[in-house]
Design a protein around this motif. Structure first.
Motif, PDB file in Angstrom:
ATOM      1  N   TYR A   1      91.870  95.155  20.068  1.00  0.00           N
ATOM      2  CA  TYR A   1      91.134  96.338  20.514  1.00  0.00           C
ATOM      3  C   TYR A   1      90.041  95.952  21.500  1.00  0.00           C
ATOM      4  O   TYR A   1      89.132  95.189  21.178  1.00  0.00           O
ATOM      5  N   VAL A   2      90.150  96.475  22.717  1.00  0.00           N
ATOM      6  CA  VAL A   2      89.143  96.336  23.763  1.00  0.00           C
ATOM      7  C   VAL A   2      88.624  97.730  24.062  1.00  0.00           C
ATOM      8  O   VAL A   2      89.392  98.582  24.534  1.00  0.00           O
ATOM      9  N   PRO A   3      87.355  98.042  23.781  1.00  0.00           N
ATOM     10  CA  PRO A   3      86.853  99.405  23.997  1.00  0.00           C
ATOM     11  C   PRO A   3      87.044  99.868  25.434  1.00  0.00           C
ATOM     12  O   PRO A   3      86.842  99.104  26.379  1.00  0.00           O
ATOM     13  N   LEU A   4      87.433 101.119  25.581  1.00  0.00           N
ATOM     14  CA  LEU A   4      87.636 101.724  26.889  1.00  0.00           C
ATOM     15  C   LEU A   4      86.829 103.020  26.934  1.00  0.00           C
ATOM     16  O   LEU A   4      87.166 103.998  26.284  1.00  0.00           O
ATOM     17  N   PHE A   5      85.747 103.010  27.715  1.00  0.00           N
ATOM     18  CA  PHE A   5      84.866 104.163  27.783  1.00  0.00           C
ATOM     19  C   PHE A   5      85.020 104.966  29.074  1.00  0.00           C
ATOM     20  O   PHE A   5      84.582 106.098  29.152  1.00  0.00           O
ATOM     21  N   SER A   6      85.627 104.373  30.086  1.00  0.00           N
ATOM     22  CA  SER A   6      85.566 104.977  31.413  1.00  0.00           C
ATOM     23  C   SER A   6      86.725 105.900  31.723  1.00  0.00           C
ATOM     24  O   SER A   6      86.621 106.740  32.614  1.00  0.00           O
ATOM     25  N   GLU A   7      87.853 105.764  31.016  1.00  0.00           N
ATOM     26  CA  GLU A   7      89.034 106.528  31.391  1.00  0.00           C
ATOM     27  C   GLU A   7      89.364 107.624  30.369  1.00  0.00           C
ATOM     28  O   GLU A   7      89.546 107.342  29.197  1.00  0.00           O
TER      29      GLU A   7
END
Length: 410
Positions: free
Chosen positions: A397-403
């Motif tokens: 899990y790599v957090p993704l906040f922008s998309e």
């Protein structure tokens, strides 16, 4: 920074490889009042510094951002502040996995350095009804793929979600085909690259029954909102494993086994239109390892264990595929873990590869431990205790906040 760039284990409290370099970097990026006479107040100067630092950090790789936490207290607080996560690149936060208990499967998160998930790992909003549940399928660049099933109706469908934002998309059912009846859905993967597009793909491979050969693939595109079917385009007769998928260079890869070559292991790849297929032989062709995307390239890691006259010999090898056309693997590291195994009395298997450096993750065979191993420095990093009766399938899990997710629910 050359040594760090080649591969280092990432921890939240990791120090820069050169404090002198970090101090020079901070000094050169800090604005001077002489250069900005309009910033006459301490508050304006502080705000300008914060904005400039965030802008610079947003252009750096995730591993460099977390290393620069050690530059100063200000930088540490800026990088750790959840309000700035949307502006800064993220690195691997941990793994999602499941355990089995009397009530069924439970969902957990294994974070580094004792870190916990910022969301409920069970993702309850994906199955609001008591007759429904979810199973892990795949993860890709911050998005997760699950199967949502209904125990009363005995059916399932795919769901794609972003835990960082709590948004999710229900994938429509695959089209029903009356013929041929000897094809079965085998395994599925998720393809998503936020640097290219905010749209994702779900690929579900088909196999023949009972020979289990690759028959074709069903591909769902969030751009079109529809499924397409493509027959297999590989020449070899190959079977697929229920292993992880890796999306890189516009192709989705999964481990397979060629029937006509004494069971040689290969990577089977297909593009997002199902028109381009390829197979790539892996090192130690007769042994099964794990694949992963690391530092922009496809990697292959394998732990070779032999028991000779009660002496345990174990070697881990990490390979990299840099040239897609030549299909030639480059051996990056080998390491022995005899000492570790002699201390624990247990054997380990490679389950994941860090996306930012030459660090692999090993799960204890028959145990409840997950550990990281820095192949460049040949050092054991964090050791994570897992829940009992854990299923050793881990979604990185790599957090993704922008998309955002187009047409997302939630």
């Amino acid at each position: 920074m050359e040594e760090a760039e080649k591969g280092e284990i990432l921890e939240w409290n990791a120090k820069p490889s050169s404090m002198e370099e970090a101090e020079i970097f901070e000094r050169n990026t800090k604005p001077r009042l002489d250069d900005h006479p309009q910033a006459t107040t301490a508050g304006a100067t502080s705000l300008f510094n914060v904005d400039l630092i965030l802008e610079i950090l947003s252009c750096l790789p995730a591993r460099s951002v977390h290393r620069f936490k050690c530059v100063s207290v200000l930088w540490r607080d800026l990088i750790a502040d959840p309000a700035n996560h949307k502006k800064l690149p993220q690195t691997l936060a941990g793994f999602l996995y499941t355990s089995f208990c009397s009530n069924g499967y439970r969902h957990h998160f294994a974070g580094f350095s004792g870190g916990t998930a910022s969301f409920d790992p069970s993702l309850p909003y994906l199955y609001p009804n008591k007759d429904e549940g979810i199973t892990q399928v795949d993860a890709c660049n911050g998005l997760l793929l699950y199967r949502r099933y209904n125990s009363s109706r005995h059916d399932y469908h795919f769901v794609v979600c972003n835990p960082a934002t709590g948004r999710w998309v229900e994938v429509p059912p695959q089209p029903q085909k009356p013929e041929p009846m000897n094809r079965l859905n085998h395994t599925a993967g998720l393809a998503f690259d936020p640097a290219v597009s905010s749209h994702f793909y779900v690929l579900c491979f088909e196999r023949t029954f009972p020979k289990t050969l690759i028959a074709g693939v069903n591909i769902y595109s969030s751009r079109t909102g529809a499924w397409i079917h493509r027959d297999s385009g590989i020449v070899e007769k190959a079977t697929l494993f229920r292993s992880k998928c890796v999306f890189v260079g516009g192709m989705l890869y999964i481990m397979g086994n060629v029937v006509d070559t004494n069971g040689e292991y290969v990577l089977v790849g297909v593009d997002m239109e199902g028109k381009v297929w390829k197979t790539i032989c892996v090192p130690y062709g007769s042994k099964f390892g794990t694949i992963g995307l690391s530092q922009g390239c496809l990697h292959y890691a394998i732990a070779s264990v032999n028991n000779n006259n009660e002496i345990l010999v174990s070697e881990i090898a990490l390979w990299c595929l840099k040239d897609w056309d030549s299909k030639q693997w480059v051996l990056k590291h080998t390491a022995s873990i005899n000492t570790l195994m002699s201390m624990t009395g247990e054997m380990y298997r490679v389950v994941e590869i860090h996306p930012d450096c030459d660090t692999i993750f090993l799960a204890q065979c028959g145990g409840d431990t997950l550990m990281s191993y820095d192949m460049w420095h040949q050092k054991v990093g964090c050791i994570i205790n897992l829940e009992r009766n854990s299923a050793h399938k881990f979604l990185p899990y790599v957090p993704l906040f922008s998309e955002p997710l187009a047409d997302a629910e939630g």
